[in-house]
Design a protein around this motif. Structure first.
Motif, mmCIF file in Angstrom:
data_model
loop_
_atom_site.group_PDB
_atom_site.id
_atom_site.type_symbol
_atom_site.label_atom_id
_atom_site.label_comp_id
_atom_site.label_asym_id
_atom_site.label_seq_id
_atom_site.Cartn_x
_atom_site.Cartn_y
_atom_site.Cartn_z
ATOM 1 N N LEU A 140 0.912 -1.199 0.173
ATOM 2 C CA LEU A 140 -0.214 0.078 -0.118
ATOM 3 C C LEU A 140 0.832 1.350 0.020
ATOM 4 N N THR A 141 0.292 2.272 -0.609
ATOM 5 C CA THR A 141 0.875 3.706 -0.357
ATOM 6 C C THR A 141 1.101 4.039 1.069
ATOM 7 N N ALA A 142 1.783 5.194 1.274
ATOM 8 C CA ALA A 142 2.075 5.637 2.701
ATOM 9 C C ALA A 142 0.656 5.852 3.069
ATOM 10 N N ALA A 143 -0.205 6.585 2.419
ATOM 11 C CA ALA A 143 -1.603 7.134 3.004
ATOM 12 C C ALA A 143 -2.221 5.879 3.066
ATOM 13 N N GLY A 144 -2.030 4.724 2.559
ATOM 14 C CA GLY A 144 -2.754 3.604 2.923
ATOM 15 C C GLY A 144 -4.086 3.475 2.127
ATOM 16 N N ASP A 145 -4.320 4.350 1.255
ATOM 17 C CA ASP A 145 -5.397 4.304 0.471
ATOM 18 C C ASP A 145 -5.358 3.681 -0.936
ATOM 19 N N ASP A 146 -4.118 3.173 -1.389
ATOM 20 C CA ASP A 146 -4.004 2.578 -2.665
ATOM 21 C C ASP A 146 -2.831 1.517 -2.652
ATOM 22 N N VAL A 147 -2.800 0.955 -3.524
ATOM 23 C CA VAL A 147 -1.590 -0.110 -4.099
ATOM 24 C C VAL A 147 -0.683 0.753 -4.715
ATOM 25 N N ASP A 148 0.350 0.816 -4.048
ATOM 26 C CA ASP A 148 1.643 1.607 -4.905
ATOM 27 C C ASP A 148 2.255 0.636 -5.881
ATOM 28 N N ASN A 149 1.947 0.896 -6.888
ATOM 29 C CA ASN A 149 2.259 0.368 -8.425
ATOM 30 C C ASN A 149 3.749 -0.020 -8.483
ATOM 31 N N ASP A 150 4.749 0.840 -8.303
ATOM 32 C CA ASP A 150 6.033 0.392 -8.655
ATOM 33 C C ASP A 150 6.961 -0.176 -7.593
ATOM 34 N N THR A 151 6.402 0.141 -6.141
ATOM 35 C CA THR A 151 7.047 -0.560 -5.245
ATOM 36 C C THR A 151 6.737 -1.728 -5.249
ATOM 37 N N THR A 152 5.419 -2.412 -5.798
ATOM 38 C CA THR A 152 4.941 -3.591 -5.919
ATOM 39 C C THR A 152 5.671 -4.327 -7.073
ATOM 40 N N VAL A 153 5.913 -3.620 -8.140
ATOM 41 C CA VAL A 153 6.438 -4.510 -9.334
ATOM 42 C C VAL A 153 7.871 -4.748 -8.810
ATOM 43 N N ALA A 154 8.481 -4.117 -8.117
ATOM 44 C CA ALA A 154 10.021 -4.402 -7.855
ATOM 45 C C ALA A 154 9.959 -5.652 -6.810
ATOM 46 N N ALA A 155 8.878 -5.818 -6.063
ATOM 47 C CA ALA A 155 8.703 -7.061 -5.313
ATOM 48 C C ALA A 155 8.558 -8.220 -6.262
ATOM 49 N N LEU A 156 7.762 -8.012 -7.187
ATOM 50 C CA LEU A 156 7.078 -9.063 -8.119
ATOM 51 C C LEU A 156 8.464 -9.467 -9.046
ATOM 52 N N ALA A 157 9.103 -8.557 -9.238
ATOM 53 C CA ALA A 157 10.341 -8.989 -10.183
ATOM 54 C C ALA A 157 11.246 -9.963 -9.401
ATOM 55 N N GLU A 158 11.396 -9.697 -8.032
ATOM 56 C CA GLU A 158 12.312 -10.535 -7.286
ATOM 57 C C GLU A 158 11.607 -11.799 -6.887
ATOM 58 N N MET A 159 10.182 -11.711 -6.816
ATOM 59 C CA MET A 159 9.450 -13.012 -6.392
ATOM 60 C C MET A 159 9.687 -13.923 -7.757
ATOM 61 N N ALA A 160 9.538 -13.305 -8.854
ATOM 62 C CA ALA A 160 9.613 -14.165 -10.096
ATOM 63 C C ALA A 160 10.837 -14.958 -10.264
ATOM 64 N N VAL A 161 12.099 -13.999 -10.105
ATOM 65 C CA VAL A 161 13.499 -14.855 -9.931
ATOM 66 C C VAL A 161 13.481 -16.022 -9.167
ATOM 67 N N LEU A 162 12.888 -15.820 -7.786
ATOM 68 C CA LEU A 162 12.861 -16.788 -6.996
ATOM 69 C C LEU A 162 12.112 -18.068 -7.357
ATOM 70 N N HIS A 163 10.779 -17.793 -8.038
ATOM 71 C CA HIS A 163 10.040 -18.891 -8.712
ATOM 72 C C HIS A 163 10.719 -19.568 -9.614
#
Ligand code: PBG
Length: 337
Positions: A140-163
């Protein structure tokens, strides 16, 4: 009774429907085991399989039982499984850090399946919803009112490599964040995983039909009770052009297969995407589609097998090359005779 008349017809379409032989000869669409991907749920521990209340015949499996189920599916001719983890509540955090634990449940499950049945293709979702306390697909964004796109994408890229390191054949980014396919492709290639394919949830709608799945993986919170639904990332069911635009962006970013989800209520999108791309098109007959057929069959209102087969045939006829369906095993069993 009215008087019989003699119609003077050159074309009598019923001529080709007269016998079973003729009907088979002119049949245009066939669903085979080759087309099916079986979604399976995995849980920690050694417990006996727990049936999911709203999905009769679908279970949460321990890794050992998952391997058994994969062997059985492979024997029946099913080519691929899509694995989903259900995490213990105490492993969930607001940022879903467990997704990046190199020994997390899903990675152990992938390793076990690939070791036991190497030819069976394994697909796994790349999204944070099983790992977050709030059930959203991202951070979530700092305000907690939406999903933070780019931070999430960074996590997904790392997750994909682990998979990929765990041996998954296809990673399936399922959260509808912007730019995730391109970033995942870059990360996989950089880590040497050029052969790991991306099956993108390219047109995923904000659908009520995911309800039973969220019960299955315990991610129901975001859907119903919190401030925000998944409207800011999943597609509006009203939008056809937007779905195509989003799917074609995934193709441009390097997706290998484009998926439409759900399937049954979105046959028009499957057809249009089929015509707009030369990539293979996948369709996900989601949990709610399965549950409604099962429920009606239980009430004695629909014939289970015929409705099941017709629903899958329609998805194939619309243009899907492959179908994720909770009916995979029962269809493969019936086809195997
Ligand atoms: C989550 C995900 C969902 C499904 C597959 N991956 C649910 C959601 O978006 O909340 C749904 C599958 C189904 O209903 O069978 N990223």
């Amino acid at each position: 009774m009215p008087e019989p008349i003699k119609l003077d017809l050159v074309q009598r379409p019923r001529r080709l429907r007269r016998t079973a032989g003729l009907r088979a000869l002119v049949s245009e669409t066939r669903v085979t085991a080759d087309d099916l991907i079986a979604p399976l749920f995995v849980v920690e521990g050694k417990g006996v399989p727990e049936e999911i209340g709203s999905m009769p015949g679908v279970y949460r499996l321990s890794v050992a039982d998952l391997v058994k189920e994969c062997r059985a599916l492979h024997k029946l001719g099913v080519r691929a499984v899509a694995l989903f983890p259900k995490l213990d509540k105490n492993l969930k955090t607001p940022r879903g850090a467990e997704a990046l634990n190199p020994d997390t449940l899903i990675l152990r499950a992938i390793r076990a399946v690939k070791k036991a049945v190497p030819e069976l293709l394994v697909v796994a979702d790349i999204a944070l919803d099983p790992y977050t306390t709030h059930g959203h697909d991202g951070v979530l964004t700092a305000a907690g009112d939406d999903v933070d796109n780019d931070t999430t994408v960074a996590a997904l890229a790392e997750m994909a490599v682990l998979h990929a390191e765990a041996g998954v054949d296809l990673v399936a980014p399922s959260d509808m964040m912007d730019g995730r396919v391109g970033e995942i492709r870059r990360a996989l290639d950089k880590a040497g995983h050029t052969g790991t394919a991306i099956l993108s949830y390219a047109a995923k709608f904000n659908s009520a039909y995911y309800g039973p799945f969220r019960e299955a993986v315990g991610s129901a919170q975001a859907a119903g009770t919190t401030l925000l639904g998944k409207h800011t990332y999943q597609l509006d069911p009203a939008n056809r052009r937007e779905a195509l635009k989003d799917a074609l962006l995934d193709e441009a970013e390097g997706a290998d297969i484009l998926m439409v989800k759900p399937a049954g209520a979105y046959l028009d999108i499957i057809r249009e995407l089929r015509e707009a791309t030369d990539l293979p098109v996948a369709a996900y007959q989601v949990s709610g589609e399965y549950s409604q057929i099962q429920a009606a069959a239980r009430l004695g209102w629909l014939d289970l097998r015929r409705t099941r087969d017709e629903s899958l045939l329609a998805i194939k006829r619309a243009g899907a090359d492959m179908i994720l369906t909770y009916f995979a095993r029962s269809v493969a069993q019936d086809l195997a005779g």
